[in-house]
Design an enzyme around this catalytic site. Structure first.
Site, PDB file in Angstrom:
ATOM      1  N   ASP A 557       0.786  -1.227   0.000  1.00  0.00           N
ATOM      2  CA  ASP A 557       0.000   0.000   0.000  1.00  0.00           C
ATOM      3  C   ASP A 557       0.828   1.293   0.000  1.00  0.00           C
ATOM      4  OD1 ASP A 557      -1.716  -2.119   0.358  1.00  0.00           O
ATOM      5  OD2 ASP A 557      -3.073  -1.056   1.660  1.00  0.00           O
ATOM      6  N   GLU A 791      -4.183  -6.994  13.209  1.00  0.00           N
ATOM      7  CA  GLU A 791      -3.671  -6.800  11.857  1.00  0.00           C
ATOM      8  C   GLU A 791      -2.195  -6.405  11.868  1.00  0.00           C
ATOM      9  OE1 GLU A 791      -4.761  -4.152   7.841  1.00  0.00           O
ATOM     10  OE2 GLU A 791      -5.765  -3.758   9.742  1.00  0.00           O
TER      11      GLU A 791
END
Length: 821
Positions: A557, A791
């Site tokens: 990302d 996460e």
């Protein structure tokens, strides 16, 4: 005197040298003929161009033209026909049919219910703020046990499947609630158990009563299941109210909303009850289409009882004629206990955690991490939305099923291509058949170009959880081909199982042409300008908002890349992924007795450290790096206020914009040391005898770079964009936090180099032991503290952050504990 030759007479009417002028009619006829022939040619060219453009337009949603990977599904695989295949829900069951009967659970505590329906639990939502939830045992086939802590209440859901008949057998789910302390004992709880079918499901359902039972069950029939019943049993507890709803819902994505709008509040002074919340029974229009009686597609049974309470939901197939008895009560308890014993025995056999000296609570943590990954395997059906440069906008992909794990049941309850390669490492360690089935489903989503959409949003339930801007997938955009990591892992650890032509080896046979097409697609679309270089597509070179244009296609990302994307970029991580791909296909070709020399030669070329160093080794920082048009002098600033005429006020755009303070130049992007810098090491391309390996190992343990007591951070503290926002509204993602999938790859590489003859093996071994312990210790600590696996983890405190539970690739901690690489 010489005799002269007499000239022959000339026929001027036939000679092509005739100078006689043609008639006007002849001229016009010739022009018309040429014009007509030219027009025909032009029309043919135009038709050809239009036809070819139409062909190009359809390629993006045309399936790959080879034998399908999935040759058995649905009832052909009876032991995986039913399952907890609705991972986005706290609890739900469905079949592996495109249009299935679905069942599920909602619950609420009446004293917490809001007028707008707030307080009703159904979807896994971060906003519910549950203290903990997740599967603690799940074998992927026959049973699962889940624990949910909702304030002072503990809800346990479990299910057990029982084979029998010709339609997938029976199953029973048990749901119980207890209070953590005596204060909330006897508090009211309402369970809402439902059965629903989609609009395209061929079949019907209706509410039914069975015998003397007060609970309303369901009878029904579908093409896949045949006739069936769903019965409810009050196993223990004091029931206060029972009601039901039989109605029509617009879709599976609005089941909760349908229930909320159907609830009724009534008072009953005679019983001393001032308020009761019930379902109204039948709530159907007087007639359906063409005047026919409307049929329900949703049946809900609500049971309100005092805590503690336990009930069972039993699905029974009408094709199971010789059933010895229903799977309820003691029979259910015995079967669940037997399956739990088998699970614990198999878990120790596979992962050897007890033998390695782990404590019981650490082993229980590992079982929960693993089970929530396996319990997060879903079955989806629908069509992606895709786009190419030849389409006039987004177009639908073909409708297809997907059997896949999900990264996070709350935030990402759908399939992601690069996540699934990591999931496969753990799933294949447990059950190779399940993993090969998952791989087969994914590769059946390949189009004729060899492209697989990186995010799969299939069906109403999945689509309802995705922001609009992320729905459409572009066929120029890649994702890390981590399935090659899974396949390499399988080849290394399960080579003895790849022998049966009709079994695992047959799967590789069907997979091979698709792997070739995938490899060719990468080499056709992601190739760089220089030989041996690769470049992720999909970066926005014209962005005015992003500090550094994101590279979503890389999976990393907002990890810093070249500040000004252009065709000169070279991405070291992508180059390493393609190197792994070439090696893996070459090995599969050898197993299948195919000619894989092309892939072996490609691997040799890309694995050549001299070329790798020429393209990606920065002499300035002595590290591997991307290359591109880059400057570190980029900041986010508010734009100057616009000029306005006297007496007029112009609204100001308060969003910060990207400002470049220094012109970029072609250079290594070496100021951003982080995960990308490690890829030649991570994928074990780096020569074990190379001094560069020694430099990489030194960089790993440098606390100013990546080393922390909790794992390796994603970006060095010295990097210009360390923990910097990429826009005013986007917090840092891959710019410092600790990610478990890449840490697993580091530990895996350290294990490899510690067992390889080299001058640096002892150093690699020392770092391996310390990093492994740091990761395990911190993830378990945070699980105990918060109830979740996360996460990512904060590089300063080790605290879990972002999505929870994130038992996708973060569950790789189980393989780290087991030292399986």
């Amino acid at each position: 005197m010489a005799r002269q030759r007499k000239p022959l007479p000339v026929d001027h009417t036939n000679s092509r040298h005739s100078k006689k002028s043609p008639s006007k009619t002849q001229v016009n006829g010739g022009i018309f003929l040429y014009w007509r022939q030219g027009l025909v040619v032009i029309c043919l060219v135009i038709a050809g161009v239009i036809g070819y453009m139409g062909y190009l337009e359809t390629r993006v949603n045309t399936p790959f033209d080879e034998q399908k990977m999935v040759i058995k599904s649905g009832l052909d695989v009876p032991d995986r026909y039913w399952g907890s295949y609705r991972p986005g829900l706290y609890f739900g069951m469905k079949t592996r049919d495109p249009y299935s009967l679905v069942t599920g659970l909602m619950w609420y505590f009446p004293h917490q219910l809001h007028p707008d329906g707030g307080g009703i639990r159904h979807w896994c939502e971060d906003g519910d703020n549950l203290d903990r939830y997740g599967w603690i045992e799940h074998d992927g086939r026959t049973f699962g046990v889940q624990e949910i802590e909702d304030g002072p209440f503990k809800i346990t859901t479990s299910f057990v499947k029982k084979p029998g008949g010709r339609r997938g057998g029976d199953w029973t789910a048990r749901i119980s609630v207890t209070s953590q302390g005596s204060q909330m004992r006897y508090e009211l709880v309402s369970f809402l158990l439902y059965s629903a079918i989609e609009e395209k499901t061929k079949g019907w359902i209706k509410p039914s009563r069975f015998g003397n039972q007060l609970l309303t069950g369901v009878t029904g029939e579908t093409d896949g299941l045949g006739a069936f019943t769903v019965k409810f049993y009050n196993h223990s507890g004091q029931v206060e109210d029972v009601s039901y709803l039989s109605t029509i819902t617009e879709g599976l994505h609005v089941l909760k909303e349908t229930v909320i709008t159907s609830l009724r509040v009534i008072t009953d002074p005679q019983k001393g009850i001032q308020k009761r919340i019930i379902l109204p029974g039948e709530l159907l229009p007087s007639s359906g289409a063409e005047g026919k009686r409307a049929e329900p597609n949703l049946v809900v049974t609500q049971v309100t009882a005092r805590v503690p309470f336990e009930l069972e939901m039993a699905f029974e197939s009408g094709s199971y004629f010789d059933r010895p008895g229903s799977l309820i009560g003691e029979a259910y308890s015995r079967e669940l206990s037997r399956l739990q014993d088998d699970f614990h025995h198999k878990f120790e056999e596979k992962f050897r955690l007890e033998a390695k000296g782990y404590k019981p609570d650490e082993i229980a943590f590992a079982k929960a991490a693993f089970s929530n990954l396996l319990g997060g395997v879903g079955y989806f059906y629908g069509a992606s939305r895709v786009e190419s440069s030849y389409t006039r906008g987004p177009v639908p992909y073909w409708k297809a099923p997907l059997y896949s794990a999900v990264p996070s049941r709350s935030f990402f309850p759908r399939g992601f291509l690069w996540d699934e390669g990591f999931h496969g490492l753990l799933i294949s360690s447990w059950d190779l058949d399940i993993e090969l089935d998952i791989i087969s489903h994914w590769f059946d989503l390949m189009n004729v170009e060899g492209w697989i959409p990186r995010e799969q949003i299939l069906g109403q339930e999945a689509l309802s959880k995705v922001p609009e801007q992320f729905v459409t997938q572009r066929n120029t955009n890649a994702n890390p081909p981590t399935f090659f990591l899974t396949l390499h892992f399988i080849l290394q650890n399960f080579a003895d199982k790849l022998t049966e032509k009709e079994g695992h080896l047959g799967t590789l046979e069907r997979l091979y042409p698709r792997l070739q097409a995938w490899f060719d697609w990468f080499n056709g679309t992601q190739i760089g300008d220089l030989s041996g270089s690769y470049r992720w597509r999909g970066r926005d070179a014209l962005t005015k908002r992003e500090l550094n244009p994101v590279t979503l296609t890389s999976g990393l990302d907002d990890y810093p890349r070249a500040s000004h994307p252009d065709m000169n970029e070279r991405h070291v991580d992508l180059r390493c992924w393609i190197t792994l791909a070439a090696s893996t296909i070459s090995e599969i070709a050898r197993i299948l007795n195919r000619n894989g020399q092309k892939y072996g030669n490609t691997y040799d070329y890309l694995a050549d450290n001299s070329l790798l160093n020429e393209l990606h080794w920065s002499p300035r920082t002595q590290s591997y790096a991307d290359f591109g048009l880059h400057t570190d002098a980029v900041v986010l600033k508010h734009p100057p206020p616009p000029k306005s005429p006297p007496g007029h006020q112009v609204p100001q755009n308060t969003d910060k914009i990207r400002v470049v303070l220094k012109d970029p130049e072609l250079r290594f992007v070496d100021s951003s040391f982080g995960y990308v810098s490690l890829f030649p090491f991570l994928l074990q391309i780096l020569d074990p005898a190379s001094p560069k390996l020694n430099k990489v190992l030194d960089d790993l343990i440098n606390p100013e770079l990546l080393w922390t007591n909790y794992g390796l951070r994603s970006l060095a503290k010295t990097a210009p964009l360390y923990m910097k926002r990429n826009t005013e509204h986007d917090p840092p993602y891959w710019r410092g936090p600790i990610w478990i999938n890449l840490n697993y790859m580091v530990v895996r590489a350290l294990d490899h180099y510690s067992k390889t003859d080299s001058p640096y093996r002892e150093k690699a071994k020392t770092i391996y032991q310390e990093l492994k312990q740091n990761l395990i210790k911190n993830i378990i600590k945070e699980y105990r503290r918060t109830g979740y696996i996360w996460e990512q983890y904060n590089d300063k405190t080790g605290q879990g952050q972002r999505s929870r539970p994130f038992t996708g690739w973060s569950s790789l901690v189980v393989l780290i504990m087991a030292e399986i690489y």
